[in-house]
Enzyme design. Sequence first.
Site, short mmCIF file in Angstrom:
data_model
loop_
_atom_site.label_atom_id
_atom_site.label_comp_id
_atom_site.label_asym_id
_atom_site.label_seq_id
_atom_site.Cartn_x
_atom_site.Cartn_y
_atom_site.Cartn_z
N GLN B 126 0.83 -1.20 0.00
CA GLN B 126 0.00 0.00 0.00
C GLN B 126 0.86 1.25 0.00
OE1 GLN B 126 -1.97 0.70 3.74
NE2 GLN B 126 -3.80 1.52 2.77
N GLY B 127 0.66 2.14 -0.96
CA GLY B 127 1.42 3.38 -1.00
C GLY B 127 0.55 4.58 -0.66
N TYR B 128 0.23 4.72 0.60
CA TYR B 128 -0.63 5.83 1.04
C TYR B 128 0.21 6.90 1.75
CZ TYR B 128 -5.45 4.36 0.12
OH TYR B 128 -6.64 4.07 -0.46
N GLU B 244 -15.92 -1.60 4.85
CA GLU B 244 -15.95 -2.65 5.86
C GLU B 244 -14.67 -3.47 5.77
OE1 GLU B 244 -19.26 -5.37 5.42
OE2 GLU B 244 -17.81 -6.91 5.92
N SER B 382 -4.73 6.62 12.63
CA SER B 382 -4.43 6.60 14.08
C SER B 382 -5.71 6.69 14.89
CB SER B 382 -3.52 7.79 14.43
OG SER B 382 -4.26 8.99 14.38
N ASN B 383 -5.62 6.28 16.15
CA ASN B 383 -6.80 6.35 17.01
C ASN B 383 -7.29 7.79 17.17
OD1 ASN B 383 -6.65 3.61 17.21
ND2 ASN B 383 -6.60 3.55 19.46
#
Lengths: 399, 399, 376, 376
Positions: B126-128, B244, B382-383
């Site tokens: 994944q390249g995010y 989901e 992140s949270n």
Amino acid sequence: MDLNYSEHEENFRSEVRGFLAAELDPALAENVRLGKQLSKQDHEGWHAKLNARGWLAPNWPEEHGGAAWDAVRRHIFEEECALAHAPRVVPFGLSMLGPVLQKFGSPEQQAFWLPRILSGEDWWCQGYSEPGAGSDLASLRTTAERDGDRYIVNGQKTWTTLGQHANMIFCLVRTDRSAKQQEGISFLLIDMNSPGVEVRPIVLLDGSAEVNEVWFRDVGVPVENLVGEENKGWTCAKFLLTHERTNIAGVGFSKAGLEAVKRIARHSRSGGRPLSENPHFAARVAQAEIDLMAMATTSLRIVSRAAAGQAPGVESSMLKVQGTIIRQEINDLARRAAGVYAMPFGSEALDGSNSGLPDPVDAGPVAAQYFNNRKLSIFGGSNEIQRQIIAKSLEGPGQ
Amino acid sequence: MDLNYSEHEENFRSEVRGFLAAELDPALAENVRLGKQLSKQDHEGWHAKLNARGWLAPNWPEEHGGAAWDAVRRHIFEEECALAHAPRVVPFGLSMLGPVLQKFGSPEQQAFWLPRILSGEDWWCQGYSEPGAGSDLASLRTTAERDGDRYIVNGQKTWTTLGQHANMIFCLVRTDRSAKQQEGISFLLIDMNSPGVEVRPIVLLDGSAEVNEVWFRDVGVPVENLVGEENKGWTCAKFLLTHERTNIAGVGFSKAGLEAVKRIARHSRSGGRPLSENPHFAARVAQAEIDLMAMATTSLRIVSRAAAGQAPGVESSMLKVQGTIIRQEINDLARRAAGVYAMPFGSEALDGSNSGLPDPVDAGPVAAQYFNNRKLSIFGGSNEIQRQIIAKSLEGPGQ
Amino acid sequence: MNFDLSQERVMLQDSLRRFLRDRHSPQMQNAAQYPPGYDAGLWSGLAELGVFAALFSEKDGGFGGLGADIAVVFEELGRAGVTAPVTETCILGGGLLSRLGDSNQKELITGIMEGSCQIALAHAEPDGRYDLSFVSARAVPQSDGIVLNGQKSVVVNAQAADFLIISAREDGAADASEGISLFLVPSGADGIVMRDFALVGGGRAAEISIENLLVSEAARLGPAGAAFPVLEEVTAAAITATCAATLGAMISAADLTRDYLATRKQFGRPIGSFQALAHRMADMMIALEQARSAVILAAGHLEASRDVRELHASAAKNLIGRTGRLIAEESIQMHGGIGMTAEYGLGHLARQIVMADHRFGDTDHHLERFIALTAA
Amino acid sequence: MNFDLSQERVMLQDSLRRFLRDRHSPQMQNAAQYPPGYDAGLWSGLAELGVFAALFSEKDGGFGGLGADIAVVFEELGRAGVTAPVTETCILGGGLLSRLGDSNQKELITGIMEGSCQIALAHAEPDGRYDLSFVSARAVPQSDGIVLNGQKSVVVNAQAADFLIISAREDGAADASEGISLFLVPSGADGIVMRDFALVGGGRAAEISIENLLVSEAARLGPAGAAFPVLEEVTAAAITATCAATLGAMISAADLTRDYLATRKQFGRPIGSFQALAHRMADMMIALEQARSAVILAAGHLEASRDVRELHASAAKNLIGRTGRLIAEESIQMHGGIGMTAEYGLGHLARQIVMADHRFGDTDHHLERFIALTAA
């Protein structure tokens, strides 16, 4: 570094204990222990005894009738008073207004008002918060317009603790509506018996009625009741807010509270043993005690470090937050410890004096105290505001 | 309301167990249980077995070779796999890119790429994230400029998990520099073997090297590798982020982790008794177990509620936060349970195979897992970002 | 496996929610501080609506009585902040009558469902804390019946009850689970001395002194000395009811807080836009989902075997205790001063949430119980 | 009562801080994963600076040795993230030699202060967890000396040590505090088998198997069977040292985090301006003040009577365990990905902070000990 009390300090502790043993009415102490609301007379009587001994204003300079104790002595005094369940000294005149007058008041104001605080002639309350302003003090809307040698005050204050007993209130009022935010605010002393002042109690969720709303409708206040310069009241307000407040961490109260928890736990039986021997409960109590031991030292360190007159702003914010967390945790422990006996409203069911039924747990109105002390993290600068102050202080250089 | 599994569901569970018993190599399972890093071959072998059984893509539709299970079946499958210590299915192709292609890809793209995901011919990453962008995905700076039938890509991606194994990467790239923030971004599939692609490992604080930095220097990418419309890649990105995601709460991993904690605690002796009988430790374990029981139900409720294709955005944020809190708490419990045997770095000291010395605690590298899993609350949104999404959802009407 | 409510329960939920929205008011909360401890009009309204019948099975003349029914009814009562002795009369009283009563005793169930009969369970004792098997009150047979003596603590709904169900020991040590019997006694009987008082969480309770109370053999509910398993069963139902009601109150407290954060302004913007509060609100919402799941698990396993039922009841009571405290305290804190006032609805909800921890065993009690049940 | 450091200690603090700033580097951390487990140049530098001598009293030839000296030295070592066996060699080894050694044995102290002698305490055992009195290794006298047999767990600094101090039981049950003796043995002696490994928190340790190790009577440190009280004393000093070092690491982790929040930008502004992070940073600063106080209390009571000393040591270890976990985890979380990398200094500090919980009893162990000590 030396964590032991010196001989002088130990002697002082004995002196305090002796005073408390001689002067503190056991019935009054019992009411304090059980968290009952005290009458105005209870407070005034205790103030008078302290004043007679010269101990009513520990942090005032001697020239104004204070005891001028150092931090360690104040700590010892507060700890002993709390453990003996002495009434809390009402702080509005002594810890809040007194230092402001000593710093910003004119010689005439000092000479007139300070002795009356000590003598009990005036009972002061605090007019800071307003409806809709909450923690945002600078947005206040109560106005004072100059009219000859008087200000005409209009507006509303709220959360005025023990305002029902007070004859005087110190207020932040807006004297210049064109100025923004913190400018244009003045610090004014107002006689509560003036025409146009109205006080209404606010009942809190625990059933207590300690706080009030105060209305001002065209109330005339003599200009000599202005403290400091007109439109510079924010300076007084900041000084008051960040000024070294005696016992902001509430160490003594927490110590007394923890003793109460232990006493309840020793008298509550769980699974055939005292609750105090239940490992889960003991763990919670031990953790609170460890936190409290550390905080007592933090408090002493910080208070010792602050030279006289210096305002330890961010440190007092830290003590406020940590102090309320611990006190509220102790209130929660007391509630838990009492088990089903935390449920009765007020102390009627636990009084035992008016029936032949037993008072099986020496609990007192622990649930009411738990709910009432939720205020600790809200009033006097909410813990959110304190965290903001702490975070702000970290942004500066040299940290 | 019926909390019991139906007969069909119970049969399915037996089927899964039978499959795991027959196909999962015990040595591989033991490495998973001990939290060791798996090789590329370990992953590929396991994927191949699942694919042969038709179970590699539980949430893909059948037309693309998926199992098309409902939420309860997926839950059962994940739970059994985790309890048997099966390797985690690498999610980048199967759970992330697959659904994006099914939603936004052309028929040609679907026909070409989807079978290769199942067969293992392609390993996707994944390249995010980009250096300096962190949780702020929309600020990305990797560019793709159109040049005939190719895009020329320049820039840098980071936190690319298992990128060292991948031959393909799906990327968010900026195709229009004049557009602001989330506009002007495209979703591009890039061959990692292209000239100009460089991968460098990032060693994490636990010593593991699972994540990577990926550089692109004038990398040519065929225009047919664009997914969806040019400059509309944010739509794909949002879909991928809020779609989901299978097992976002990590219930199975937490259950397996809690079993591991209990096993370590049974084998650790404290004060002459197993640690599992120590009331303080037992209380922590019980609280984690109660939280986990509730979260397993929350997860099932939410996943059941979401109709196929629907993206339960805010609920998946809740599961992510609660899931990571519980998993990290379980990692902490494992660390505590192992006592001094949490201290050795890696499993060398605990291996026992190369010396006559005892391996007294069946601990595994619990400290490394504790540190490694701090990533759970940082990566994949992140949270803090998740809390922001939850809070934002409360502002709307009709709540 | 499915989590959907049946058609009937959805209807019950809707009609109850509508009824309480129309009929219930914060003023009634204050009334609950004074005798009889609840609003009598509301009580008969609930009966007319069939709410009490929904808590009994068809064999008792009701149309429900399962865990899911309890969860639906009590969540609604809790959402509205209702103070009324439904747990005492229907779940404990009705539950014991249904399980143990002879045909005469069971006749009371009709009255309960019609709203004309109230019950209180006089079981806990001063030295028993939350131990369900602790009974030191004695039942001693003599020629003309059975004589009861003992003390009962914080008996909720005692003063308003038509009948008390009194536990007393016929055999065994004070904390033995064998030897406990139950007796159905008119609350005005000679030998019952009550001192009643208001409760912090709403409603009223009494300290009861039982002094040479003479009852007949026919007053015994079920066989002699064998009441404990049934007490445990109805207590699990009462725990489920308490958890569901607390969940309802938590939902309402969170709703109030969310609305307050959205509308209240400080420093020129809604306080909900301050990230520190926004994130704490998010944590409250997560806690609420956990609480909801715990109630579903307790309700869904109420008809399961003893071990499974008790495990989920204790898990739910522990989790609700923790998340309830979080939501009550955070809601007050985020409201600031207004959240402290008796006038505003939050204080009442907060009292109900926190004081629920003191009924049927608190957070710690049920953590210990969960440990014991999982170790077994 | 006063909290000011003496002039001498302020000087020690200054010179040590300056020395570590100049000489210590993160690269040294990685070196500590390989034998000998620390940086030899740094070690002799510390010796030259008089840091080790500051940990011994004048009667041993040092110029300190009190709790306050330990607090000053170890806070600085911890701030700089130093991995070096100062606790093992000076506090445990030196402390035992000073308290129990005869004149021959005490000669090693000079070597310790000069940096030329290293020690490891081989005491904990596989089944002992954190119980200080658990010793199942046996010491059996025979004609030509004493024979030792047993297993020792995670003996820090074993491989690099010149001498081991080995605990073995001459009498009593495995967990009795009476009957434990200590033996000073060259680490290369026949009968000592080591398997050494790196530690997550830095440095190295070994599993030790003692197989028919024959020692002379002269190897015994102090009287036979009476070592426990002294072990407890030096362990309290080691706890204080560990707490102070952890406090130092916590301060550095918080500093890094504060700087990161001030400089790192996201969504166009410094992330420290996001209130949720700002408030959590404030909570870290509060926790840090608590940790500082706990270390002061432990250090200030190290020379007090047993009960007072142990109470404050356990309180400090518990509080440091809790606040350390908070600060390590929050620092990593607020940094995000960069905080997870081995390259950035925070990971090393976080490992030292968290893994300190596994030495000399963890948070729970010391909570139980505090309960036992306050109940007494």
